[in-house]
Design a protein around this motif. Structure first.
Motif, short mmCIF file in Angstrom:
data_model
loop_
_atom_site.label_atom_id
_atom_site.label_comp_id
_atom_site.label_asym_id
_atom_site.label_seq_id
_atom_site.Cartn_x
_atom_site.Cartn_y
_atom_site.Cartn_z
N LYS A 182 13.74 -5.08 -12.39
CA LYS A 182 12.36 -4.58 -12.54
C LYS A 182 11.58 -5.42 -13.53
O LYS A 182 10.42 -5.78 -13.29
N LEU A 183 12.22 -5.71 -14.67
CA LEU A 183 11.54 -6.51 -15.68
C LEU A 183 11.26 -7.91 -15.16
O LEU A 183 10.21 -8.50 -15.45
N ALA A 184 12.18 -8.46 -14.38
CA ALA A 184 11.97 -9.78 -13.79
C ALA A 184 10.75 -9.77 -12.87
O ALA A 184 9.95 -10.72 -12.86
N LYS A 185 10.57 -8.69 -12.11
CA LYS A 185 9.40 -8.58 -11.24
C LYS A 185 8.11 -8.45 -12.06
O LYS A 185 7.07 -9.00 -11.70
N TYR A 186 8.21 -7.71 -13.16
CA TYR A 186 7.03 -7.56 -14.01
C TYR A 186 6.64 -8.90 -14.62
O TYR A 186 5.45 -9.25 -14.68
N ILE A 187 7.62 -9.67 -15.07
CA ILE A 187 7.35 -11.00 -15.60
C ILE A 187 6.73 -11.88 -14.53
O ILE A 187 5.78 -12.63 -14.79
N ALA A 188 7.27 -11.79 -13.29
CA ALA A 188 6.72 -12.57 -12.18
C ALA A 188 5.27 -12.17 -11.90
O ALA A 188 4.42 -13.03 -11.61
N PHE A 189 4.97 -10.87 -12.01
CA PHE A 189 3.59 -10.40 -11.84
C PHE A 189 2.67 -11.00 -12.90
O PHE A 189 1.60 -11.54 -12.58
N HIS A 204 -3.11 -6.24 -3.67
CA HIS A 204 -2.38 -6.41 -2.42
C HIS A 204 -1.89 -7.84 -2.25
O HIS A 204 -0.73 -8.07 -1.86
N SER A 205 -2.74 -8.82 -2.57
CA SER A 205 -2.35 -10.22 -2.40
C SER A 205 -1.28 -10.62 -3.41
O SER A 205 -0.35 -11.36 -3.08
N ILE A 206 -1.39 -10.12 -4.65
CA ILE A 206 -0.37 -10.41 -5.65
C ILE A 206 0.96 -9.80 -5.23
O ILE A 206 2.02 -10.43 -5.34
N ALA A 207 0.94 -8.56 -4.74
CA ALA A 207 2.17 -7.91 -4.28
C ALA A 207 2.80 -8.70 -3.15
O ALA A 207 4.03 -8.88 -3.11
N GLN A 209 2.59 -11.92 -2.61
CA GLN A 209 3.19 -13.13 -3.17
C GLN A 209 4.56 -12.84 -3.78
O GLN A 209 5.44 -13.72 -3.79
N LEU A 210 4.74 -11.63 -4.30
CA LEU A 210 5.99 -11.26 -4.95
C LEU A 210 6.96 -10.56 -4.00
O LEU A 210 8.00 -10.07 -4.43
N ALA A 211 6.59 -10.53 -2.70
CA ALA A 211 7.41 -9.87 -1.68
C ALA A 211 7.66 -8.41 -2.03
O ALA A 211 8.78 -7.90 -1.94
N MET A 212 6.57 -7.72 -2.45
CA MET A 212 6.66 -6.32 -2.83
C MET A 212 5.57 -5.53 -2.12
O MET A 212 4.56 -6.10 -1.68
N THR A 213 5.77 -4.23 -2.03
CA THR A 213 4.69 -3.36 -1.58
C THR A 213 3.78 -3.06 -2.76
O THR A 213 4.18 -3.19 -3.91
N THR A 214 2.56 -2.67 -2.49
CA THR A 214 1.64 -2.35 -3.59
C THR A 214 2.14 -1.15 -4.40
O THR A 214 1.95 -1.10 -5.61
N SER A 215 2.79 -0.19 -3.73
CA SER A 215 3.28 0.99 -4.45
C SER A 215 4.43 0.63 -5.39
O SER A 215 4.50 1.14 -6.51
N SER A 216 5.35 -0.25 -4.93
CA SER A 216 6.46 -0.64 -5.81
C SER A 216 5.95 -1.49 -6.97
O SER A 216 6.42 -1.35 -8.11
N LEU A 217 4.95 -2.35 -6.72
CA LEU A 217 4.36 -3.14 -7.81
C LEU A 217 3.68 -2.21 -8.80
O LEU A 217 3.79 -2.40 -10.02
N TYR A 218 2.97 -1.21 -8.28
CA TYR A 218 2.30 -0.24 -9.16
C TYR A 218 3.31 0.43 -10.08
O TYR A 218 3.09 0.54 -11.29
N GLY A 219 4.44 0.87 -9.52
CA GLY A 219 5.44 1.57 -10.32
C GLY A 219 6.01 0.70 -11.43
O GLY A 219 6.19 1.16 -12.56
N SER A 225 3.83 -1.52 -18.71
CA SER A 225 2.57 -1.73 -19.45
C SER A 225 1.79 -0.45 -19.71
O SER A 225 0.91 -0.43 -20.57
N GLY A 226 2.07 0.60 -18.94
CA GLY A 226 1.35 1.85 -19.12
C GLY A 226 0.04 1.92 -18.35
O GLY A 226 -0.66 2.93 -18.41
N VAL A 227 -0.29 0.85 -17.62
CA VAL A 227 -1.53 0.83 -16.83
C VAL A 227 -1.20 0.36 -15.42
O VAL A 227 -0.12 -0.18 -15.16
N SER A 228 -2.15 0.53 -14.51
CA SER A 228 -1.96 0.08 -13.13
C SER A 228 -2.10 -1.44 -13.05
O SER A 228 -2.65 -2.07 -13.95
N PRO A 229 -1.62 -2.05 -11.95
CA PRO A 229 -1.81 -3.50 -11.80
C PRO A 229 -3.27 -3.91 -11.85
O PRO A 229 -3.60 -4.93 -12.47
N LYS A 230 -4.15 -3.14 -11.24
CA LYS A 230 -5.57 -3.48 -11.26
C LYS A 230 -6.12 -3.44 -12.68
O LYS A 230 -6.87 -4.33 -13.11
#
Length: 288
Positions: A182-189, A204-207, A209-219, A225-230
């Motif tokens: 999870k942390l690796a994905k956050y760093i990639a984000f 959506h486009s960032i997700a 690029q990371l081969a993730m769904t927007t909901s999994s990236l959000y989580g 970080s305590g905030v949403s990706p947006k």
């Protein structure tokens, strides 16, 4: 605001590596360089200050950060950094190097992407002694009389030092020394946002690029970080806007276009919503 591009070359302590290491300010910094470092300046390199004894307050991207015994503060390229006035009551080690030196090291150091959003590291008693020892060895290697040591020896010590930093950075937040998935994905984000900061990509486009769904990236982003990706992307853009406002005399329209906004009025509204101040009010409060 002071620019520090090329500054490291003037104070480096090795003939082939852009690196400087100081121990309790034993090596005097030229007055013209010191004047820049004692004013807000935009970093063009990595810098680290480890406090053995004492208390010091620094400012990183407009935020006051106080460190005390056994703590380290670090600054990253493009951050706005302010050193405290010189204190005769603190014992510290300082180091700085550029991207070229970092690229020569065999290991990677995820903490340099600051995934946990903290510019400080706290060391336990054993780690503190190891860090002091490596700092001291580096200082002696760089400042020994006669011919300087081989670059491989310098880089080996620096690699060890950053490994200690990386381990303590994640350890202080109960994270594994090596990033979990999870942390690796956050760093990639974070890295994806950094490298495409002004392209105004949506979540959506960032997700994608990371081969993730927007909901999994959000989580994941929400967890670390305590905030949403947006919100994270917006906050990062507004931080860059504040940095540029301290450093340059761009108009609102020029700043908006430079950050990838097609509508300067929308940028102005977003800046005020994010910071609580209009661009003009921010400039008035933070004018050098």
């Amino acid at each position: 605001m002071q620019e520090t591009k090329g500054l490291l070359d003037k104070i480096k302590h090795h003939d082939r590596l852009d690196i400087t290491v100081n121990e309790n300010c034993k090596i005097k910094i030229p007055d013209d360089i010191l004047e820049k470092l004692l004013r807000p300046h935009k970093l063009a390199h990595y810098c680290f200050i480890f406090l053995d004894e004492g208390t010091e307050t620094y400012k990183v991207d407009l935020q006051d950060i106080t460190i005390t015994d056994s703590q380290l503060i670090f600054g990253l390229p493009n951050q706005v950094f302010l050193n405290p006035p010189k204190s005769s009551h603190s014992l510290n080690y300082k180091a700085a190097f550029d991207e070229n030196v970092l690229a020569l090291l065999p290991n990677s150091f995820p903490f340099l992407l600051d995934p946990l959003n903290t510019n400080t590291i706290t060391f336990g008693p054993d780690a503190k002694e190891r860090v002091k020892s490596v700092f001291s060895n580096l200082f002696q290697l760089l400042h020994a009389a006669g011919k300087q040591k081989n670059t491989e020896i310098i880089l080996a010590h620096l690699n060890t030092l950053l490994t200690e930093f990386n381990s303590a950075y994640f350890g202080q937040s109960n994270q594994d020394n090596l990033p979990n998935p999870k942390l690796a994905k956050y760093i990639a984000f974070k890295l994806a946002v950094e490298t495409q900061l002004t392209e105004q990509n949506d979540v959506h486009s960032i997700a994608g690029q990371l081969a993730m769904t927007t909901s999994s990236l959000y989580g994941i982003v929400k967890e670390f970080s305590g905030v949403s990706p947006k919100e994270w992307m917006t906050n990062r853009l507004m931080l860059e806007a504040k940095r540029k406002l301290q450093f340059s005399t761009l108009s609102v329209k020029e700043l908006a276009y430079e950050l990838g906004f097609n509508d300067p009025d929308y940028f102005s509204r977003l800046f005020k919503k994010s910071t609580g101040k209009s661009v003009s009010a921010f400039l008035a409060d933070h004018h050098d």
